[in-house]
Structure formats: C-alpha cells, structure tokens
Design a protein around this motif. Structure first.
Motif, PDB file in Angstrom:
ATOM      1  N   HIS A  42       0.847  -1.192   0.000  1.00 21.80           N
ATOM      2  CA  HIS A  42       0.000   0.000   0.000  1.00 21.80           C
ATOM      3  C   HIS A  42       0.885   1.245   0.000  1.00 21.80           C
ATOM      4  CE1 HIS A  42      -2.779   2.921   2.301  1.00 21.80           C
ATOM      5  NE2 HIS A  42      -3.065   2.945   1.002  1.00 21.80           N
ATOM      6  N   ASN A  43       0.842   2.001  -1.099  1.00 19.19           N
ATOM      7  CA  ASN A  43       1.677   3.198  -1.261  1.00 19.19           C
ATOM      8  C   ASN A  43       3.147   2.878  -1.028  1.00 19.19           C
ATOM      9  OD1 ASN A  43      -0.510   4.851  -1.854  1.00 19.19           O
ATOM     10  ND2 ASN A  43      -0.829   5.441   0.296  1.00 19.19           N
ATOM     11  N   GLY A  44       3.571   1.730  -1.488  1.00 19.22           N
ATOM     12  CA  GLY A  44       4.969   1.348  -1.391  1.00 19.22           C
ATOM     13  C   GLY A  44       5.348   0.673  -0.092  1.00 19.22           C
ATOM     14  N   VAL A  45       4.422   0.523   0.858  1.00 22.24           N
ATOM     15  CA  VAL A  45       4.708  -0.098   2.150  1.00 22.24           C
ATOM     16  C   VAL A  45       3.933  -1.409   2.247  1.00 22.24           C
ATOM     17  CG1 VAL A  45       4.616   0.169   4.655  1.00 22.24           C
ATOM     18  CG2 VAL A  45       5.054   2.154   3.215  1.00 22.24           C
ATOM     19  N   LYS A  46       4.603  -2.442   2.731  1.00 20.24           N
ATOM     20  CA  LYS A  46       3.990  -3.742   2.809  1.00 20.24           C
ATOM     21  C   LYS A  46       2.811  -3.734   3.774  1.00 20.24           C
ATOM     22  CE  LYS A  46       5.041  -8.584   3.860  1.00 20.24           C
ATOM     23  NZ  LYS A  46       6.071  -9.515   4.336  1.00 20.24           N
ATOM     24  N   CYS A  47       1.686  -4.283   3.335  1.00 19.93           N
ATOM     25  CA  CYS A  47       0.491  -4.335   4.178  1.00 19.93           C
ATOM     26  C   CYS A  47       0.647  -5.407   5.248  1.00 19.93           C
ATOM     27  CB  CYS A  47      -0.756  -4.630   3.342  1.00 19.93           C
ATOM     28  SG  CYS A  47      -1.208  -3.307   2.201  1.00 19.93           S
ATOM     29  N   PRO A  48       0.060  -5.204   6.426  1.00 20.86           N
ATOM     30  CA  PRO A  48       0.188  -6.201   7.502  1.00 20.86           C
ATOM     31  C   PRO A  48      -0.729  -7.401   7.331  1.00 20.86           C
ATOM     32  CG  PRO A  48      -1.108  -4.349   8.248  1.00 20.86           C
ATOM     33  CD  PRO A  48      -0.639  -3.993   6.866  1.00 20.86           C
ATOM     34  N   VAL A  49      -1.551  -7.440   6.278  1.00 26.32           N
ATOM     35  CA  VAL A  49      -2.453  -8.567   6.038  1.00 26.32           C
ATOM     36  C   VAL A  49      -2.003  -9.295   4.774  1.00 26.32           C
ATOM     37  CG1 VAL A  49      -4.403  -7.514   7.207  1.00 26.32           C
ATOM     38  CG2 VAL A  49      -4.040  -7.051   4.791  1.00 26.32           C
ATOM     39  N   PRO A  50      -2.258 -10.560   4.693  1.00 31.10           N
ATOM     40  CA  PRO A  50      -1.769 -11.317   3.518  1.00 31.10           C
ATOM     41  C   PRO A  50      -2.583 -11.060   2.253  1.00 31.10           C
ATOM     42  CG  PRO A  50      -2.973 -12.767   4.997  1.00 31.10           C
ATOM     43  CD  PRO A  50      -2.886 -11.464   5.705  1.00 31.10           C
ATOM     44  N   GLU A  51      -3.805 -10.590   2.358  1.00 27.74           N
ATOM     45  CA  GLU A  51      -4.637 -10.435   1.177  1.00 27.74           C
ATOM     46  C   GLU A  51      -5.592  -9.253   1.364  1.00 27.74           C
ATOM     47  OE1 GLU A  51      -6.525 -13.745  -1.631  1.00 27.74           O
ATOM     48  OE2 GLU A  51      -7.766 -13.389   0.145  1.00 27.74           O
ATOM     49  N   VAL A  52      -5.845  -8.545   0.238  1.00 29.48           N
ATOM     50  CA  VAL A  52      -6.733  -7.389   0.242  1.00 29.48           C
ATOM     51  C   VAL A  52      -7.738  -7.574  -0.883  1.00 29.48           C
ATOM     52  CG1 VAL A  52      -6.918  -4.886   0.127  1.00 29.48           C
ATOM     53  CG2 VAL A  52      -4.882  -5.945   1.103  1.00 29.48           C
ATOM     54  N   THR A  53      -9.013  -7.293  -0.597  1.00 35.05           N
ATOM     55  CA  THR A  53     -10.090  -7.400  -1.583  1.00 35.05           C
ATOM     56  C   THR A  53     -10.632  -6.012  -1.888  1.00 35.05           C
ATOM     57  OG1 THR A  53     -10.667  -9.582  -0.750  1.00 35.05           O
ATOM     58  CG2 THR A  53     -12.305  -8.450  -2.122  1.00 35.05           C
ATOM     59  N   PHE A  54     -10.839  -5.691  -3.164  1.00 36.77           N
ATOM     60  CA  PHE A  54     -11.307  -4.385  -3.612  1.00 36.77           C
ATOM     61  C   PHE A  54     -12.644  -4.533  -4.312  1.00 36.77           C
ATOM     62  CE2 PHE A  54      -6.720  -4.339  -3.526  1.00 36.77           C
ATOM     63  CZ  PHE A  54      -6.434  -3.170  -2.848  1.00 36.77           C
ATOM     64  N   SER A  55     -13.482  -3.552  -4.140  1.00 39.56           N
ATOM     65  CA  SER A  55     -14.745  -3.473  -4.864  1.00 39.56           C
ATOM     66  C   SER A  55     -14.556  -2.633  -6.109  1.00 39.56           C
ATOM     67  CB  SER A  55     -15.837  -2.877  -3.975  1.00 39.56           C
ATOM     68  OG  SER A  55     -17.031  -2.710  -4.703  1.00 39.56           O
ATOM     69  N   ALA A  56     -15.330  -2.950  -7.135  1.00 42.45           N
ATOM     70  CA  ALA A  56     -15.182  -2.235  -8.408  1.00 42.45           C
ATOM     71  C   ALA A  56     -15.448  -0.753  -8.250  1.00 42.45           C
ATOM     72  CB  ALA A  56     -16.119  -2.855  -9.453  1.00 42.45           C
ATOM     73  N   MET A  57     -16.342  -0.357  -7.353  1.00 44.36           N
ATOM     74  CA  MET A  57     -16.678   1.048  -7.197  1.00 44.36           C
ATOM     75  C   MET A  57     -15.544   1.843  -6.555  1.00 44.36           C
ATOM     76  SD  MET A  57     -19.372   0.803  -4.039  1.00 44.36           S
ATOM     77  CE  MET A  57     -20.277  -0.475  -4.910  1.00 44.36           C
ATOM     78  N   ASP A  58     -14.588   1.156  -5.878  1.00 43.17           N
ATOM     79  CA  ASP A  58     -13.480   1.849  -5.244  1.00 43.17           C
ATOM     80  C   ASP A  58     -12.290   2.017  -6.176  1.00 43.17           C
ATOM     81  OD1 ASP A  58     -14.888   2.033  -2.889  1.00 43.17           O
ATOM     82  OD2 ASP A  58     -14.160   0.093  -2.148  1.00 43.17           O
ATOM     83  N   ILE A  59     -12.264   1.330  -7.288  1.00 39.30           N
ATOM     84  CA  ILE A  59     -11.104   1.323  -8.180  1.00 39.30           C
ATOM     85  C   ILE A  59     -11.224   2.486  -9.153  1.00 39.30           C
ATOM     86  CG2 ILE A  59      -9.828   0.020  -9.896  1.00 39.30           C
ATOM     87  CD1 ILE A  59     -10.803  -2.538  -8.578  1.00 39.30           C
ATOM     88  N   LYS A  60     -10.217   3.346  -9.141  1.00 34.19           N
ATOM     89  CA  LYS A  60     -10.151   4.464 -10.084  1.00 34.19           C
ATOM     90  C   LYS A  60      -9.335   4.111 -11.322  1.00 34.19           C
ATOM     91  CE  LYS A  60     -12.288   6.862  -6.962  1.00 34.19           C
ATOM     92  NZ  LYS A  60     -13.731   7.135  -7.092  1.00 34.19           N
ATOM     93  N   ASP A  61      -8.341   3.284 -11.146  1.00 32.28           N
ATOM     94  CA  ASP A  61      -7.468   2.918 -12.266  1.00 32.28           C
ATOM     95  C   ASP A  61      -6.826   1.577 -11.943  1.00 32.28           C
ATOM     96  OD1 ASP A  61      -6.024   2.928 -14.566  1.00 32.28           O
ATOM     97  OD2 ASP A  61      -4.452   4.254 -13.817  1.00 32.28           O
ATOM     98  N   LEU A  62      -6.657   0.716 -12.993  1.00 33.23           N
ATOM     99  CA  LEU A  62      -6.050  -0.603 -12.816  1.00 33.23           C
ATOM    100  C   LEU A  62      -5.036  -0.805 -13.918  1.00 33.23           C
ATOM    101  CD1 LEU A  62      -7.775  -3.865 -11.776  1.00 33.23           C
ATOM    102  CD2 LEU A  62      -6.190  -3.891 -13.678  1.00 33.23           C
TER     103      LEU A  62
END
Length: 478
Positions: A42-62
């Motif tokens: 996340h922003n170049g820093v490793k997240c403390p959780v092994p997996e992250v789920t995103f919703s389509a409405m939150d994605i601005k660019d992929l």
C-alpha cells in the motif's frame, strides 16, 4: 475469463483517499465485482495482512505490471481498465486519513466498475472490506523476481526501502503513559548536575559549593552582601532613619551638623552655593507635592497653584526665599511673607533681590495673606540658634495663620525636637544629614546639598551617599 488474470502483478489506484495498491491477483469475482490481491503493498509499504479485496466502485485505475505468472494466456494482458490512467509510484505519500484501520480500507467513492475481459459492464454497487481479518505479525517480503524493471540498481534500492526491517504493526497505539512512567525526572536532572559539576572540575573551575539561586530582581553579579549601615557618626542623635532600600541614615546633633557645614564652607562650599542647592531641591519637592506634570502643564494655566512662603530673618529664611524664586520661575504663584526688619543678613537681602525679579508677591503683614486655603505652605520661620523669635508677635501671628489655614505644610530645615514646633508640618526637609526631629515634623525627607565625602571624613563621619540617582529621598523611622 476472469481466471486468466490470476497470478498477474497489478497496480490498483483507489484515488487520493485510499491510495495505490500493488500485488498479485489471487481471485476475481464477477458476480460481486471484486478483485483480491495477495501479499499487497500500500503506497509502497507492505500491508500487515496477507490479502486485500477491492470493490469495483473503489477502483479508479487498474494497470497490469506483469502477467508472466498468470494461469491462462491472453494477448490482452496489458489492457487498461480506466480511460484516465495515471501511474503512481510505489513511494508516493498519498493521504489515507479516512482509513481508520486496514479492515475498512474499501469505501464507496463513485460508480466505477471493474472491467473484466469477457464480462459486460454495469454491475451493482457493493461495499466490501478486507478479505481476511487475520493479521500476520511477521511476514516475509516477497521477492520481486517477476518485476521487469530492467534496472538492478532500482531493484536493490526498493529492497532496502521496503524490506523486512519496516515490517511492524501499523495499528498499534503508542503507550504514552507507560513510556512516561519509565522517565525518572529526578534521576535525569541529578545526572545532568553531576555531569556539569564534573565538567567544571575538569576545566579547573572550583565548584566547592552549589551556586546560589537568584530571583528575577536580584543582581547575579553581586559578590558580597549589601552593607546597610554605610554611615557611622561620632556624635549620633537620638533617632535613626532608613531609606526605601533599607540603608540606615543616623541623625546627628546640631553641633556636629553645624561643624560639618563650617568645614564644607572652608573647603569652598559657600553659603550661597548651599542656599542655591537647597532652593533647587526644595522647589523640586514642592513641585511634586503640588501635582507635578498633572498640574503644571501649558493647558492648565488657568489653575496655577498658589504657595504661601513664611520666612524669618535668618539662614533658614534665605533658604525659603531661594525655594520661592525657583517656584515662581516655574509659573507657581508665590506669596512671600517677611516682616520689615531693621537689619537682615546679607544672604537674605541678596535672595530678596533675586526674588523680586521673578514677579512673585511679597507681604510684611499677616493680613495681606490669602483668607482662603492655598495649595501649599512652606514654613521657614524657625531658626536653630535664636529661639527667642517664637515670642515675637509677627512669629505668633504667622504660626496662627498657618495652623488655621487648611493647606498642607512643608518645613525646610526645621530645628531639633527639643525646641518644639509652632507649626505642625506634613513634610519636613532636612539637609545633608537629618536632625532628630519631633513628631510634629511629619514625614522626613533628606536633601543632598553637595558636601564632599572628604568633608565628612574630616569631622569623623564615615559616609557613603544614600541618595543614589536622586537629590531628595524619603526617610523612615528605624
């Protein structure tokens, strides 16, 4: 199919609030319109959780970074989902103030949908959270063997910046109270004082005693205590006085006072000089008593103060006439009472000649004095040596007028207490050193007439000036 993108390295821009995420696609759900990344950054820093789920409405660019590890094989691996793609570097410090915790990272910020090959657009909205609530305290940063950046130096720098050393619990609150309890203030300050003392001794500075603590109004350069008895006399009077600063000023007998003035005159401090000095100091005190700058201003000429000056045919009378001359020069209305004598001192005659040039009023009869109260009465009727004047009719008439008038009285150089005072004064001005005055003399002030220190030593007086920056100072009964 959505399974074609499993294993791809992607970069997901969720806008300025949630920031940019990078990781490997672990799952794509077309029904719920979600995409999951494992081992995310996340922003170049490793997240403390092994997996992250995103919703389509939150994605601005992929953006697809690398698809070499995907399950399927598709020629459209570099497809950009957003039409306004802006690539954000991993080290970009994006603001994530609205994210209270990693489990609430996904928020609805618009009606944007995830575009997946082979699936039509127009999916329903859905709020989503992290796919896993479990936290990994110690997770190994995945090696970036699959990243094709073509620059080994950049890869080495990324490993140093985003390696295992920065893997911490980001949501752990700092225990301020516990940390403050570990700080022993007394011990730290004791150590500081000890180090300063040791450092001073190492430089050769003597530190045998603890330095004194000074108030804000104390002189830190003072090397020795103040001696408050700086004047000692061979023939002290019956009273002692002290100044506002605490210096002791002893009274002297009239004989010692007279001898002091005679020695001063022999050294050049003539009677004329003493008269002028006494007149200046007495007039300055009188101007202050009359109101000073609050009364004597150019805009207040219609309320000029009036002073009644009662004088006799002696040195004390000449001192009063000198004071009246200076007051008249300062636009004070002066009325001088001096009876017609057959013979007067030369000093009195000379002072009368100067006073007549100022425009002041001179009277010889008590009836010519004002019937209404004046602003100030200056009493110079008494003489130190000739006490028979108190029996004269003019003296008794002048004393009765002063006592009946409601104006305050200032006595200049009054006699000692044994002779008595016909006129009670509110203030009394003594010269050089005070005489033991009676209670009727009122508040005692001391005037500096310019006697040198060597003259005091010649008559047996150890003297250090108590006047400081002033020529007239108040005295208090010790």
């Amino acid at each position: 199919m959505a399974a074609d993108w499993l294993g791809c390295l992607v970069s997901i821009n969720c806008g300025p609030t949630l920031g940019v995420y990078q990781g490997e696609v672990s799952s794509v759900d077309q029904n719920s319109q979600t995409i999951a990344l494992k081992l995310p950054f996340h922003n170049g820093v490793k997240c403390p959780v092994p997996e992250v789920t995103f919703s389509a409405m939150d994605i601005k660019d992929l953006k697809f970074l690398d698809c070499s590890g995907r399950v399927g094989n598709s020629s459209s691996a570099s497809t950009k989902v957003s039409s306004a793609a802006v690539q954000v570097p991993k080290g970009d410090p994006r603001s994530v103030d609205k994210v209270s915790s990693p489990q609430h990272c996904s928020k609805s910020h618009g009606d944007r949908h995830l575009e997946v090959p082979g699936q039509p657009k127009g999916f329903r909205r859905r709020h989503n959270s992290w796919s896993s609530s479990s936290r990994g305290a110690n997770q190994v940063t995945p090696k970036k063997n699959g990243v094709k950046n073509g620059n080994s130096h950049m890869k080495h720098r990324d490993d140093e910046c985003f390696g295992d050393n920065v893997d911490e619990e980001l949501d752990t609150d700092f225990d301020f109270e516990g940390n403050l309890a570990l700080f022993d203030k007394a011990a730290v300050f004791s150590e500081i004082d000890t180090s300063r003392s040791n450092g001073a001794r190492s430089r050769g500075t003597p530190q045998e005693q603890t330095p004194s603590r000074y108030r804000h109004d104390e002189n830190i350069l003072e090397a020795k205590p103040v001696v408050y008895r700086q004047i000692t006399v061979s023939q002290p009077g019956s009273k002692e006085y002290c100044t506002d600063s605490g210096l002791v000023v002893p009274s002297v007998t009239y004989e010692l006072h007279k001898r002091l003035l005679m020695v001063a005159e022999r050294h050049g401090l003539s009677l004329e000089r003493r008269l002028e000095m006494t007149g200046v100091c007495a007039s300055q005190m009188a101007l202050t008593l009359l109101g000073g700058p609050n009364r004597l201003t150019p805009k207040n000429v219609h309320q000029r103060p009036t002073v009644a000056l009662l004088c006799g045919p002696h040195v004390q009378g000449a001192q009063g006439i000198s004071c009246g001359r200076h007051l008249a020069n300062h636009e004070v209305e002066v009325i001088l009472f001096l009876p017609n004598f057959v013979k007067m001192l030369d000093a009195v005659t000379n002072e009368l000649t100067l006073f007549s040039k100022t425009g002041g009023k001179q009277v010889s009869n008590i009836k010519d004095l004002p019937d209404t109260p004046v602003d100030l009465i200056i009493n110079c009727l008494d003489c130190h040596e000739n006490t028979f004047l108190m029996d004269q009719p003019w003296y008794r008439a002048a004393a009765d007028w002063a006592n009946q008038n409601r104006a305050p009285v200032l006595s200049i150089d009054p006699p000692v207490s044994g002779q008595g005072l016909a006129v009670e004064a509110k203030w009394s001005l003594s010269l050089c050193l005070p005489l033991p005055l009676a209670e009727g003399a009122g508040r005692v002030y001391l005037c500096d007439i310019g006697v040198p220190r060597q003259v005091f030593q010649e008559v047996g007086i150890k003297y250090l000036s108590p006047f400081g920056c002033k020529f007239v100072i108040p005295l208090h009964s010790a």
